[in-house]
Scaffold this motif. Structure first.
Motif, PDB file in Angstrom:
ATOM      1  N   PRO A 117       0.817  -1.218   0.000  1.00  0.00           N
ATOM      2  CA  PRO A 117       0.000   0.000   0.000  1.00  0.00           C
ATOM      3  C   PRO A 117       0.847   1.262   0.000  1.00  0.00           C
ATOM      4  CG  PRO A 117       0.065  -0.956   2.193  1.00  0.00           C
ATOM      5  CD  PRO A 117       0.751  -1.940   1.278  1.00  0.00           C
ATOM      6  N   ALA A 118       0.270   2.335  -0.510  1.00  0.00           N
ATOM      7  CA  ALA A 118       0.949   3.625  -0.486  1.00  0.00           C
ATOM      8  C   ALA A 118       1.077   4.101   0.957  1.00  0.00           C
ATOM      9  CB  ALA A 118       0.168   4.640  -1.317  1.00  0.00           C
ATOM     10  N   SER A 119       2.190   4.762   1.234  1.00  0.00           N
ATOM     11  CA  SER A 119       2.437   5.287   2.573  1.00  0.00           C
ATOM     12  C   SER A 119       3.199   6.600   2.447  1.00  0.00           C
ATOM     13  CB  SER A 119       3.251   4.279   3.400  1.00  0.00           C
ATOM     14  OG  SER A 119       3.474   4.761   4.712  1.00  0.00           O
ATOM     15  N   VAL A 120       2.728   7.639   3.138  1.00  0.00           N
ATOM     16  CA  VAL A 120       3.320   8.971   3.010  1.00  0.00           C
ATOM     17  C   VAL A 120       3.379   9.647   4.376  1.00  0.00           C
ATOM     18  CG1 VAL A 120       2.960  11.299   2.077  1.00  0.00           C
ATOM     19  CG2 VAL A 120       2.580   9.312   0.625  1.00  0.00           C
ATOM     20  N   VAL A 121       4.515  10.293   4.653  1.00  0.00           N
ATOM     21  CA  VAL A 121       4.646  11.139   5.844  1.00  0.00           C
ATOM     22  C   VAL A 121       5.128  12.506   5.377  1.00  0.00           C
ATOM     23  CG1 VAL A 121       5.691  11.451   8.112  1.00  0.00           C
ATOM     24  CG2 VAL A 121       5.234   9.137   7.266  1.00  0.00           C
ATOM     25  N   ILE A 122       4.329  13.530   5.657  1.00  0.00           N
ATOM     26  CA  ILE A 122       4.637  14.899   5.220  1.00  0.00           C
ATOM     27  C   ILE A 122       4.491  15.856   6.402  1.00  0.00           C
ATOM     28  CG2 ILE A 122       3.754  16.865   3.871  1.00  0.00           C
ATOM     29  CD1 ILE A 122       3.153  14.956   1.616  1.00  0.00           C
ATOM     30  N   ASP A 123       5.427  16.783   6.520  1.00  0.00           N
ATOM     31  CA  ASP A 123       5.332  17.876   7.493  1.00  0.00           C
ATOM     32  C   ASP A 123       5.279  19.203   6.754  1.00  0.00           C
ATOM     33  OD1 ASP A 123       5.158  16.837  10.069  1.00  0.00           O
ATOM     34  OD2 ASP A 123       7.322  16.536  10.236  1.00  0.00           O
ATOM     35  N   LEU A 124       4.402  20.088   7.206  1.00  0.00           N
ATOM     36  CA  LEU A 124       4.335  21.457   6.690  1.00  0.00           C
ATOM     37  C   LEU A 124       4.588  22.402   7.856  1.00  0.00           C
ATOM     38  CD1 LEU A 124       1.068  21.267   4.507  1.00  0.00           C
ATOM     39  CD2 LEU A 124       3.429  20.867   3.770  1.00  0.00           C
ATOM     40  N   TYR A 125       5.592  23.261   7.721  1.00  0.00           N
ATOM     41  CA  TYR A 125       5.919  24.236   8.765  1.00  0.00           C
ATOM     42  C   TYR A 125       5.687  25.647   8.219  1.00  0.00           C
ATOM     43  CZ  TYR A 125       8.392  20.353  10.989  1.00  0.00           C
ATOM     44  OH  TYR A 125       8.712  19.150  11.552  1.00  0.00           O
ATOM     45  N   PHE A 126       4.989  26.462   8.989  1.00  0.00           N
ATOM     46  CA  PHE A 126       4.758  27.856   8.596  1.00  0.00           C
ATOM     47  C   PHE A 126       5.546  28.725   9.567  1.00  0.00           C
ATOM     48  CE2 PHE A 126       2.113  31.692   7.777  1.00  0.00           C
ATOM     49  CZ  PHE A 126       2.241  31.708   6.403  1.00  0.00           C
ATOM     50  N   ILE A 127       6.579  29.381   9.047  1.00  0.00           N
ATOM     51  CA  ILE A 127       7.529  30.116   9.889  1.00  0.00           C
ATOM     52  C   ILE A 127       7.347  31.615   9.735  1.00  0.00           C
ATOM     53  CG2 ILE A 127       9.979  30.553  10.315  1.00  0.00           C
ATOM     54  CD1 ILE A 127      10.557  27.722   9.321  1.00  0.00           C
ATOM     55  N   ASP A 128       7.255  32.304  10.869  1.00  0.00           N
ATOM     56  CA  ASP A 128       7.236  33.768  10.904  1.00  0.00           C
ATOM     57  C   ASP A 128       8.689  34.220  10.867  1.00  0.00           C
ATOM     58  OD1 ASP A 128       7.252  36.465  11.671  1.00  0.00           O
ATOM     59  OD2 ASP A 128       5.527  36.235  13.013  1.00  0.00           O
ATOM     60  N   VAL A 129       9.116  34.756   9.727  1.00  0.00           N
ATOM     61  CA  VAL A 129      10.527  35.106   9.531  1.00  0.00           C
ATOM     62  C   VAL A 129      10.939  36.271  10.420  1.00  0.00           C
ATOM     63  CG1 VAL A 129      12.252  35.870   7.840  1.00  0.00           C
ATOM     64  CG2 VAL A 129      10.462  34.244   7.162  1.00  0.00           C
ATOM     65  N   ASN A 130      10.072  37.280  10.530  1.00  0.00           N
ATOM     66  CA  ASN A 130      10.419  38.477  11.296  1.00  0.00           C
ATOM     67  C   ASN A 130      10.551  38.183  12.790  1.00  0.00           C
ATOM     68  OD1 ASN A 130      10.307  40.106   8.935  1.00  0.00           O
ATOM     69  ND2 ASN A 130       8.078  40.197   9.109  1.00  0.00           N
ATOM     70  N   ASN A 131       9.654  37.359  13.311  1.00  0.00           N
ATOM     71  CA  ASN A 131       9.670  37.049  14.742  1.00  0.00           C
ATOM     72  C   ASN A 131      10.415  35.754  15.055  1.00  0.00           C
ATOM     73  OD1 ASN A 131       8.086  39.308  15.794  1.00  0.00           O
ATOM     74  ND2 ASN A 131       6.412  38.415  14.603  1.00  0.00           N
ATOM     75  N   LYS A 132      10.944  35.138  14.009  1.00  0.00           N
ATOM     76  CA  LYS A 132      11.811  33.957  14.164  1.00  0.00           C
ATOM     77  C   LYS A 132      11.160  32.847  14.999  1.00  0.00           C
ATOM     78  CE  LYS A 132      16.161  36.498  13.660  1.00  0.00           C
ATOM     79  NZ  LYS A 132      15.533  37.668  13.006  1.00  0.00           N
ATOM     80  N   ARG A 133      10.011  32.387  14.512  1.00  0.00           N
ATOM     81  CA  ARG A 133       9.353  31.290  15.222  1.00  0.00           C
ATOM     82  C   ARG A 133       8.439  30.507  14.274  1.00  0.00           C
ATOM     83  NH1 ARG A 133       4.096  32.682  17.597  1.00  0.00           N
ATOM     84  NH2 ARG A 133       3.403  34.680  16.744  1.00  0.00           N
ATOM     85  N   ILE A 134       8.249  29.244  14.593  1.00  0.00           N
ATOM     86  CA  ILE A 134       7.280  28.420  13.863  1.00  0.00           C
ATOM     87  C   ILE A 134       5.911  28.711  14.443  1.00  0.00           C
ATOM     88  CG2 ILE A 134       6.524  26.065  13.332  1.00  0.00           C
ATOM     89  CD1 ILE A 134       9.451  25.171  13.631  1.00  0.00           C
ATOM     90  N   VAL A 135       5.017  29.235  13.619  1.00  0.00           N
ATOM     91  CA  VAL A 135       3.701  29.620  14.130  1.00  0.00           C
ATOM     92  C   VAL A 135       2.645  28.542  13.903  1.00  0.00           C
ATOM     93  CG1 VAL A 135       4.064  32.102  14.053  1.00  0.00           C
ATOM     94  CG2 VAL A 135       3.289  30.940  11.996  1.00  0.00           C
ATOM     95  N   ARG A 136       2.862  27.702  12.890  1.00  0.00           N
ATOM     96  CA  ARG A 136       1.889  26.660  12.598  1.00  0.00           C
ATOM     97  C   ARG A 136       2.614  25.444  12.034  1.00  0.00           C
ATOM     98  NH1 ARG A 136      -2.395  30.638   9.358  1.00  0.00           N
ATOM     99  NH2 ARG A 136      -2.733  32.072  11.100  1.00  0.00           N
ATOM    100  N   ARG A 137       2.060  24.245  12.351  1.00  0.00           N
ATOM    101  CA  ARG A 137       2.643  23.011  11.826  1.00  0.00           C
ATOM    102  C   ARG A 137       1.516  22.024  11.521  1.00  0.00           C
ATOM    103  NH1 ARG A 137       5.759  18.157  15.058  1.00  0.00           N
ATOM    104  NH2 ARG A 137       6.315  16.904  13.228  1.00  0.00           N
ATOM    105  N   PHE A 138       1.671  21.298  10.409  1.00  0.00           N
ATOM    106  CA  PHE A 138       0.724  20.246  10.044  1.00  0.00           C
ATOM    107  C   PHE A 138       1.511  18.976   9.789  1.00  0.00           C
ATOM    108  CE2 PHE A 138      -1.372  17.721   6.738  1.00  0.00           C
ATOM    109  CZ  PHE A 138      -2.615  17.509   7.314  1.00  0.00           C
ATOM    110  N   HIS A 139       1.074  17.868  10.399  1.00  0.00           N
ATOM    111  CA  HIS A 139       1.750  16.583  10.243  1.00  0.00           C
ATOM    112  C   HIS A 139       0.782  15.578   9.641  1.00  0.00           C
ATOM    113  CE1 HIS A 139       4.597  13.350  11.100  1.00  0.00           C
ATOM    114  NE2 HIS A 139       3.603  12.655  11.639  1.00  0.00           N
ATOM    115  N   PHE A 140       1.223  14.891   8.590  1.00  0.00           N
ATOM    116  CA  PHE A 140       0.405  13.894   7.898  1.00  0.00           C
ATOM    117  C   PHE A 140       1.175  12.591   7.851  1.00  0.00           C
ATOM    118  CE2 PHE A 140      -0.925  11.601   4.075  1.00  0.00           C
ATOM    119  CZ  PHE A 140      -2.313  11.684   4.122  1.00  0.00           C
TER     120      PHE A 140
END
Length: 218
Positions: free
Chosen positions: A151-174
């Protein structure tokens, strides 16, 4: 009893199809960010220190470059479906990805985060979306048959980074490995939503981006 079996399957299809529709409405969509956004090209970390968080299912297992290109194209397609415009596309952001390099800045994960901040700064962006593919196993076998299947199998991470404030503000894990209906009836809604057949890894990735970008507000 034989006559009851088809009726039971029809009932299950109806119940779980409704459940599948309901699950989509439960996706939390955050407000769309205000500011300039750069979309990084997909990367494939092969060692844990290259990740921003978490761990790889298997270290040292690279993915073909043409898959990364297809994922970049799919990302642009999903953003278009979501009516997101005015962002720097992966093809442009990759130029900064190739210019910037990892540096020795404390722990290796600190170096990975610093690297993506530098890419965002290179793009003069307020935010940078960093997509990473951690595991990729494509479907092997006949889509409609229930034997000799990988079967197909996938692991993906999406990170949304605030460049000015130097922090990860949102993350999605699949993290999804398709299972046959006979092994997991709780996923019947998803199984029927996929047409009652085995899907490819790229189709799983499309689900990941569709849901993930929506949750990130994009």
């Amino acid at each position: 009893m034989k006559r009851l079996a088809p009726l039971l399957l029809i009932c299950l299809f109806a119940v779980f199809s409704l459940g599948g529709c309901a699950s989509k409405s439960e996706i939390v969509k955050l407000p769309r960010p205000i500011g300039t956004i750069a979309i990084a090209g997909f990367t494939n970390p092969v060692f844990n220190w290259e990740l921003l968080a978490g761990y790889l299912p298997q270290e040292g297992k690279p993915i073909k470059k043409n898959v990364l290109q297809q994922l970049d194209d799919k990302m642009v397609g999903v953003l278009s479906r979501h009516n997101v415009t005015g962002y720097a596309r992966p093809a442009i952001t990759r130029q900064c990805q190739e210019i910037e390099v990892f540096e020795n800045m404390g722990s290796r994960r600190e170096a990975a985060f610093a690297y993506w901040l530098k890419v965002g700064e290179c793009m003069a962006a307020d935010y940078i979306l960093v997509p990473q593919i951690l595991f990729w196993q494509d479907l092997r076998g006949m889509q409609k048959a229930d034997f000799n299947i990988q079967p197909a199998s996938v692991v993906i991470d999406l990170y949304f980074i605030d460049v000015n404030n130097k922090r990860i503000v949102r993350r999605f894990h699949f993290d999804e490995t398709q299972q046959p209906l006979s092994e997991n009836m709780l996923n019947a809604g998803t199984f029927f939503k996929r047409g009652g057949k085995w899907v490819t890894a790229m189709e799983l990735a499309d689900e990941a981006l569709e849901n993930g970008l929506m949750e990130l507000g994009l």
